[in-house]
Scaffold this active site. Structure first.
Site, PDB file in Angstrom:
ATOM      1  CD1 TRP A  58      59.569 -11.389 -47.884  1.00 17.61           C
ATOM      2  CD2 TRP A  58      60.745 -12.983 -46.860  1.00 17.61           C
ATOM      3  NE1 TRP A  58      59.693 -11.025 -46.575  1.00 17.61           N
ATOM      4  CE2 TRP A  58      60.409 -11.981 -45.917  1.00 17.61           C
ATOM      5  CE3 TRP A  58      61.482 -14.068 -46.433  1.00 17.61           C
ATOM      6  CZ2 TRP A  58      60.805 -12.061 -44.576  1.00 17.61           C
ATOM      7  CZ3 TRP A  58      61.872 -14.144 -45.088  1.00 17.61           C
ATOM      8  CH2 TRP A  58      61.531 -13.148 -44.182  1.00 17.61           C
ATOM      9  CG  ASN A  59      55.880 -14.981 -52.549  1.00 15.26           C
ATOM     10  OD1 ASN A  59      55.164 -13.996 -52.481  1.00 15.26           O
ATOM     11  ND2 ASN A  59      56.659 -15.215 -53.592  1.00 15.26           N
ATOM     12  CG  HIS A  87      53.189 -37.171 -52.581  1.00 19.86           C
ATOM     13  ND1 HIS A  87      53.874 -38.233 -53.131  1.00 19.86           N
ATOM     14  CD2 HIS A  87      53.479 -37.179 -51.260  1.00 19.86           C
ATOM     15  CE1 HIS A  87      54.535 -38.874 -52.171  1.00 19.86           C
ATOM     16  NE2 HIS A  87      54.304 -38.252 -51.026  1.00 19.86           N
ATOM     17  CG  HIS A 144      55.302 -35.297 -56.400  1.00 22.91           C
ATOM     18  ND1 HIS A 144      54.235 -35.145 -57.249  1.00 22.91           N
ATOM     19  CD2 HIS A 144      55.135 -36.504 -55.803  1.00 22.91           C
ATOM     20  CE1 HIS A 144      53.458 -36.209 -57.168  1.00 22.91           C
ATOM     21  NE2 HIS A 144      53.981 -37.066 -56.309  1.00 22.91           N
ATOM     22  CG  ASP A 202      55.846 -40.820 -55.216  1.00 26.43           C
ATOM     23  OD1 ASP A 202      55.595 -39.637 -54.946  1.00 26.43           O
ATOM     24  OD2 ASP A 202      55.025 -41.590 -55.760  1.00 26.43           O
ATOM     25  CG  HIS A 205      54.205 -42.179 -51.254  1.00 24.00           C
ATOM     26  ND1 HIS A 205      53.262 -41.476 -50.538  1.00 24.00           N
ATOM     27  CD2 HIS A 205      53.722 -42.274 -52.521  1.00 24.00           C
ATOM     28  CE1 HIS A 205      52.256 -41.164 -51.340  1.00 24.00           C
ATOM     29  NE2 HIS A 205      52.494 -41.652 -52.538  1.00 24.00           N
ATOM     30  CG  HIS A 259      52.466 -45.646 -55.790  1.00 24.74           C
ATOM     31  ND1 HIS A 259      51.852 -45.363 -56.989  1.00 24.74           N
ATOM     32  CD2 HIS A 259      52.801 -44.449 -55.260  1.00 24.74           C
ATOM     33  CE1 HIS A 259      51.813 -44.041 -57.162  1.00 24.74           C
ATOM     34  NE2 HIS A 259      52.382 -43.465 -56.125  1.00 24.74           N
TER      35      HIS A 259
HETATM   36 MN    MN Z   1      53.554 -39.029 -55.280  1.00 23.35          MN
END
Ligand code: MN
Length: 262
Positions: free
Chosen positions: A63-64, A71, A75, A77, A81, A210
């Site tokens: 595992w890590n 973002h 991904h 938003d 945001h 946005h």
């Molecule tokens: Mn973004």
């Protein structure tokens, strides 16, 4: 109790009549982070640190730990945001209504224009031309801007930054207002590193996708890939972000259900 709709969905998935297309880029340390001007805060790039791998640190398990900004890579938003969406209800990754995270997708192919102009801006005219061929965009659809930008495997070419800043495609101001006010889309998705064009800071308002999308409680998806495998309309995408409390976004897996044309 059974549902004929779900039964036939399962049958179609099993038979391959509906196939699943992965619209997600692989997260790795090479994933290009969003770079802002030096005076602004910066997001963490993706990092992976091994905890154990069948060794003295953990003989039977691998595992890590990982870290990155919200973002990073492919991904989501959330409305919070952007400052325009800061006071809306259900505006964070943990409060977004789940029914908003599965929906129909319209794919507008801009790849030919972007190939000769990385600063290409999607316009109302371009969308109207698409609608003449494929029909009107249905309310609560996702609008996915195909640009083939995700074919740029080199992180520097993907960011495409020069002394003027980044050069990547996106929507113009009028088309975003049109898609919200006249078509009631639920989200805008891009293959590039942002839903807005790289030079979107010079538009009015700056970063209009946005500003208007999140200001009206809608969503963004960035760093999508494989959009060329989707039909212009008729697919359904599934895009739930991580349920981060008060999160502004998160990396996620985006899947599309696509009917196989016979
Ligand atoms: Mn973004």
């Amino acid at each position: 109790m059974t549902s004929d709709t779900l039964d036939s969905l399962v049958a179609d998935l099993t038979s391959g009549a509906i196939r699943i297309v992965d619209l997600t880029q692989t997260l790795s340390p090479e994933t290009a982070p969003i770079v802002l001007p030096p005076e602004a805060g910066q997001c963490w790039p993706f990092r992976l640190e091994q905890i154990s791998r069948y060794d003295e640190r953990g003989p039977a398990w691998y595992w890590n730990n990982f870290s990155c900004g919200e973002h990073t890579g492919t991904h989501f938003d959330a409305p919070i945001h952007w400052v325009s969406g800061r006071d809306l209800p259900n505006n964070t990754t943990d409060t977004v209504p789940p029914q908003h995270l599965i929906g129909p997708a319209c794919v507008i192919d801009c790849s030919g224009r972007v190939a000769t102009n990385p600063d290409f801006l999607l316009t109302v005219d371009y969308v109207m031309d698409w609608e003449r061929e494929h029909g009107r965009i249905l309310p609560r659809s996702w609008l996915l801007m195909r640009s083939d930008w995700s074919k740029r495997s080199d992180p520097c070419a993907y960011q495409n930054i020069d002394e003027e800043g980044p050069h990547t495609p996106g929507p113009d101001v009028e088309v975003i207002r049109f898609l919200i006010e006249e078509r009631d889309i639920i989200g805008f998705g891009s293959e590039a590193i942002g839903t807005d064009a790289g030079q979107g800071a010079h538009l009015r308002p700056p970063y209009p996708c946005h500003y208007y999308m999140h200001g009206s409680g809608r969503y963004g998806l960035q760093c999508l890939t494989n959009l060329e495998l989707l039909p212009p309309r008729g697919s359904v995408i599934i895009c739930p972000p991580l349920k981060i409390r008060n999160g502004s976004g998160s990396p996620l897996r985006v899947l599309a259900l696509v009917p196989r044309l016979t």
